[in-house]
Design a protein around this motif. Structure first.
Motif, PDB file in Angstrom:
ATOM      1  N   PHE A 108      31.880  50.394  40.135  1.00  6.71           N
ATOM      2  CA  PHE A 108      31.523  49.509  41.239  1.00  6.71           C
ATOM      3  C   PHE A 108      30.026  49.239  41.218  1.00  6.71           C
ATOM      4  N   GLU A 156      36.801  41.366  44.598  1.00  5.80           N
ATOM      5  CA  GLU A 156      36.798  42.212  43.400  1.00  5.80           C
ATOM      6  C   GLU A 156      35.544  41.976  42.571  1.00  5.80           C
ATOM      7  N   ARG A 160      32.647  44.810  41.971  1.00  3.10           N
ATOM      8  CA  ARG A 160      32.409  45.259  40.604  1.00  3.10           C
ATOM      9  C   ARG A 160      31.081  44.766  40.034  1.00  3.10           C
ATOM     10  N   TRP A 282      40.570  50.483  46.319  1.00  3.13           N
ATOM     11  CA  TRP A 282      39.444  50.937  45.525  1.00  3.13           C
ATOM     12  C   TRP A 282      39.177  52.433  45.685  1.00  3.13           C
TER      13      TRP A 282
END
Length: 286
Positions: A108, A156, A160, A282
């Motif tokens: 992440f 996402e 990320r 997550w």
């Protein structure tokens, strides 16, 4: 209001705002657990907070965890839940501001992982002791959340670091996530008696500017001596946990002690729900 005998947990407590909050809690008589990443700096801070709370009979403990690592957050939560059956105050304060894209060990974006996702996971894992105690949660936000935009790219990609553009925007995204989490937690956990609020503690003379090479951070570093001391923000945090007039105040955003409206995205209930559900995935909390 005296906090004698109450139990408090503060993340990012070795310096700056977190340490100041820990000191004020200890002076009010609360037993404080300080969560820090570095043992040496943590022990030094713990000793100082212990001295500050000595007259009030406060007990001060140190817990070590790198909050960018979910394995360490889970281990921390397990230790806290085992040793603290009731938690009256939880201050989710730990945070970093980086000028370049970095990833956590879990893949992440590092600010997203540390500033937001770790506190989402930690608070989830501490639901039972928070329900058993007063359950006053304060998620430290920032005015910078107004520069975040969780609608610009997919969640996402933002989480990320694939949608990275600028460090300050990514920092704003992490703080916007905290505010969305705060408001959504009230909708989901309010019946448990848990309150959650978020605040901008002010632009303070803290170590968050160090090691950041962005022009904005360099400017803040050069003018650090002119900025308010961390105690200014710490007093605002304390108003949310020790003022009996605010026992029913929840789901609010404050700039220091004054309530304000947050960025419009903070009130997007669909976005809050999506972020919550993705965050469960997550953190493997589903």
């Amino acid at each position: 209001m005296s906090l004698n005998g109450q139990t408090a947990v503060v993340t990012g407590a070795n310096c700056g705002l977190g340490r100041s909050v820990a000191e004020l809690l200890a002076r009010a008589g609360a037993h404080v657990t300080m969560v820090c990443r570095n043992r040496e700096r943590g022990e030094q801070a713990r000793a100082g907070v212990q001295r500050a709370g000595a007259a009030a009979g406060a007990e001060v403990r140190l817990e070590l965890a790198d909050l960018s690592r979910q394995t360490e957050v889970r281990a921390l939560a397990g230790r806290l839940a085992a040793s603290l059956p009731a938690i009256d105050v939880l201050v989710n304060n730990a945070g970093v501001w980086l000028h370049r894209r970095q990833l956590s060990t879990g893949g992440f974006e590092l600010m997203f992982a540390t500033n937001y996702l770790s506190h989402f996971l930690l608070t989830h894992r501490l639901l039972d002791p928070l329900t058993a105690g007063r359950g006053r949660v304060v998620n430290v936000g920032s005015h910078a959340h107004r520069y975040g935009d969780l609608r610009r790219a997919g969640l996402e990609a933002i989480a990320r670091g694939e949608a990275w553009r600028r460090g300050f925007e990514a920092y704003g995204n992490s703080k916007l996530g905290n505010i969305l989490f705060t408001f959504e937690s009230v909708r989901r956990w309010g019946e448990r008696g848990i309150t959650a609020n978020t605040l901008h503690p002010g632009t303070l003379a803290t170590r968050i500017w160090r090691g950041n090479l962005s022009p904005r951070a360099r400017l803040m570093g050069m003018t650090r001596s002119l900025l308010p001391r961390p105690e200014v923000g710490a007093r605002a945090v304390m108003r949310l946990v020790d003022d009996p007039a605010r026992d029913d105040v929840t789901g609010r955003y404050f700039k220091l002690e004054r309530e304000e409206s947050a960025h419009v995205q903070a009130y997007d209930t669909d976005l809050a729900r999506q972020l919550w559900e993705r965050s469960l995935e997550w953190t493997a909390e589903t």
